[in-house]
Design an enzyme around this catalytic site. Structure first.
Site, mmCIF file in Angstrom:
data_model
loop_
_atom_site.group_PDB
_atom_site.id
_atom_site.type_symbol
_atom_site.label_atom_id
_atom_site.label_comp_id
_atom_site.label_asym_id
_atom_site.label_seq_id
_atom_site.Cartn_x
_atom_site.Cartn_y
_atom_site.Cartn_z
ATOM 1 N N MET A 28 4.888 -6.413 6.035
ATOM 2 C CA MET A 28 5.296 -5.999 7.379
ATOM 3 C C MET A 28 5.112 -4.486 7.534
ATOM 4 S SD MET A 28 8.375 -8.456 8.550
ATOM 5 C CE MET A 28 9.677 -7.607 7.691
ATOM 6 N N HIS A 32 5.656 0.933 0.591
ATOM 7 C CA HIS A 32 6.225 1.736 -0.487
ATOM 8 C C HIS A 32 5.635 1.237 -1.812
ATOM 9 C CE1 HIS A 32 8.701 -1.808 -1.046
ATOM 10 N NE2 HIS A 32 9.243 -1.673 0.154
ATOM 11 N N HIS A 35 5.166 -2.484 -2.420
ATOM 12 C CA HIS A 35 3.958 -3.072 -1.824
ATOM 13 C C HIS A 35 2.705 -2.683 -2.622
ATOM 14 C CE1 HIS A 35 6.640 -2.707 1.861
ATOM 15 N NE2 HIS A 35 6.301 -3.980 1.910
ATOM 16 N N LYS A 151 11.099 -9.721 -5.537
ATOM 17 C CA LYS A 151 12.245 -9.096 -4.849
ATOM 18 C C LYS A 151 12.811 -10.049 -3.794
ATOM 19 C CE LYS A 151 14.186 -5.911 -1.905
ATOM 20 N NZ LYS A 151 13.811 -6.439 -0.629
ATOM 21 N N GLN A 155 12.114 -16.272 -0.692
ATOM 22 C CA GLN A 155 10.858 -16.331 0.074
ATOM 23 C C GLN A 155 9.705 -16.799 -0.821
ATOM 24 O OE1 GLN A 155 9.376 -13.363 3.078
ATOM 25 N NE2 GLN A 155 8.321 -12.558 1.288
HETATM 26 P P1 AMP Z 1 7.770 -6.958 3.449
HETATM 27 O O1 AMP Z 1 6.843 -5.897 3.954
HETATM 28 O O2 AMP Z 1 9.181 -6.511 3.282
HETATM 29 O O3 AMP Z 1 7.626 -8.254 4.224
HETATM 30 O O4 AMP Z 1 7.282 -7.294 1.974
HETATM 31 C C1 AMP Z 1 5.955 -7.666 1.727
HETATM 32 C C2 AMP Z 1 5.841 -8.097 0.300
HETATM 33 O O5 AMP Z 1 6.230 -7.029 -0.559
HETATM 34 C C3 AMP Z 1 6.748 -9.292 -0.039
HETATM 35 O O6 AMP Z 1 6.027 -10.191 -0.879
HETATM 36 C C4 AMP Z 1 7.884 -8.638 -0.780
HETATM 37 O O7 AMP Z 1 8.521 -9.499 -1.708
HETATM 38 C C5 AMP Z 1 7.159 -7.514 -1.501
HETATM 39 N N1 AMP Z 1 8.090 -6.445 -1.891
HETATM 40 C C6 AMP Z 1 8.968 -5.781 -1.097
HETATM 41 N N2 AMP Z 1 9.688 -4.919 -1.817
HETATM 42 C C7 AMP Z 1 9.279 -5.032 -3.105
HETATM 43 C C8 AMP Z 1 9.648 -4.407 -4.331
HETATM 44 N N3 AMP Z 1 10.609 -3.472 -4.393
HETATM 45 N N4 AMP Z 1 8.988 -4.777 -5.453
HETATM 46 C C9 AMP Z 1 8.015 -5.716 -5.415
HETATM 47 N N5 AMP Z 1 7.615 -6.345 -4.292
HETATM 48 C C10 AMP Z 1 8.242 -6.004 -3.147
#
Ligand code: AMP
Length: 284
Positions: A28, A32, A35, A151, A155
Site C-alpha cells: 500500500m 520502509h 517492504h 508481520k 493475512q
Molecule cells: P502494506 O503496505 O502494509 O500493505 O504491506 C505490504 C507488505 O509488506 C505485506 O506483505 C506486509 O506483510 C509486508 N510488511 C509490512 N511491514 C513489514 C515488516 N516490518 N517486515 C516485513 N514485511 C512487512
C-alpha cells in the site's frame, strides 16, 4: 524501471514479456525497510529463473473499515517510486481507485473461516477486501510467485488459503518481519505514534518474545498460563489498550487448548491511542 499507472498500460507491458518468470510484491506504499526486504526476497527468487519483480502500490479502500485511516493513510508516491528503483524492482503498478473498482461493482471474495478471529474480529470485512484486491492483482499481473510479510501473519495465512481454494498457480513466499533496533516491527502506521507511545510500543514484541521463551523453556505449560504471562508482561505498556493475544495453530489459526502436536504461533494486537499495532512470533 517501468511505472504502470493503469490496467491498460499494465496489459500492454505484460504482452511484451508474457513468458517471463515474474514475482509480485503487493504493497500500500509508504515504503520502509519491511517492504524493501520483500523486494530483495522477490529479486532473489526471480534471479534464479532470469525473471523480474513487479511491485504494486495501491491503498485499497475495500480493506479499510468505517472510521479507519483510509483517507489519512500516507501516500508519498515519488519517494516510493525512488525506493522501488533503488531496490531493483523492474516495474511498479500504481492504479487509481477508479481503475481498480467500478462504481457498480457487485462481486467480492468472501473468506469464511480464517478471518473471523484475531484481526478479523475487530475489522469485519477487512480480509474480504484483502482477498478481493489480491485476487485482482494476481489476475492483472500474472505472477509465478508473490511475496508477503509474516508481520501480517493472518493475512499471509489467508492468502495461502485463497491460492489453495481458488487454484491460483502462484507460489506464496512468506518473508520474516523486519524490526527497529528495539524490536518494534516496522509499519507505516508507526508514524502515527506520539513520542510517549513510541517508547512503549516495543513492549508488544518484548511481551510476545518473553512469552514464547517461557513456552519453549517449559515454564508456561499451557496456553492459559502463557496468556497470563503475556498479559502481565504487556501491562507495563500503560498507554496501550490490548486488542487480542492468541496462541494459534500456524496453519489453521485455530486457538490451541494445549501445546501437544501443533506448531504454535503467538499473535497480538494493541491500540496506542487510535493507532493499532500488530505483531507475532513463533517458537524458536
Ligand atoms: P502494506 O503496505 O502494509 O500493505 O504491506 C505490504 C507488505 O509488506 C505485506 O506483505 C506486509 O506483510 C509486508 N510488511 C509490512 N511491514 C513489514 C515488516 N516490518 N517486515 C516485513 N514485511 C512487512
Amino acid at each position: 524501471m517501468d511505472v504502470l499507472p493503469d490496467k491498460t498500460t499494465l496489459r500492454a507491458w505484460l504482452a511484451s514479456r508474457s513468458d517471463r518468470y515474474r514475482v509480485l510484491v503487493p504493497t500500500m506504499g509508504a515504503l520502509h525497510r519491511g517492504h524493501t526486504s520483500l523486494f530483495e526476497r522477490a529479486r532473489e527468487q526471480s534471479a534464479r529463473r532470469d525473471g523480474e519483480v513487479i511491485a504494486s502500490i495501491f491503498v485499497n479502500p475495500t480493506q479499510f473499515g468505517p472510521g479507519e485511516d483510509f483517507s489519512a493513510y500516507p501516500r508519498p508516491l515519488e519517494a516510493d517510486l525512488e525506493t522501488c528503483r533503488a531496490h531493483g524492482v523492474n516495474a511498479v503498478f500504481v492504479p487509481g481507485t477508479g481503475d481498480m473498482y467500478s462504481e457498480d461493482r457487485s462481486i467480492t471474495i468472501a473468506e469464511s473461516r480464517l478471518s473471523k478471529t484475531l484481526c478479523g474480529a475487530s475489522r469485519p470485512g477487512h480480509f474480504d477486501g484483502v482477498c478481493t484486491v489480491v485476487a485482482k492483482l494476481f489476475l492483472l499481473t500474472q505472477p509465478a510467485a508473490a511475496v508477503f510479510g509474516q508481520k501480517d501473519f493472518q493475512q499471509l495465512t489467508v492468502i495461502r488459503r485463497l491460492v489453495r481454494d481458488l487454484d491460483f498457480p502462484i507460489e506464496i513466499v512468506g518473508a520474516p518481519t523486519i524490526r527497529e533496533a528495539d524490536g518494534l516491527a516496522l509499519s507505516s502506521r508507526n508514524a502515527y505514534l506520539t513520542p510517549e507511545q513510541r517508547v512503549q510500543a516495543p513492549l508488544l514484541h518484548r511481551a510476545l518474545v518473553n512469552t514464547a521463551r517461557g513456552i519453549t523453556e517449559g515454564l508456561l505449560a499451557t496456553p492459559a498460563a502463557a496468556r497470563e504471562a503475556f498479559v502481565a508482561a504487556f501491562a507495563e505498556a500503560t498507554l496501550a489498550r490490548p486488542d487480542y493475544f492468541e496462541i494459534v495453530d500456524t496453519t489453521t489459526l485455530e486457538c490451541l487448548e494445549s501445546f501437544g502436536g501443533a506448531e504454535p504461533r503467538l499473535l497480538a494486537a494493541a491500540f496506542f491511542g487510535t493507532t493499532r499495532l500488530i505483531d507475532n512470533v513463533g517458537l524458536s
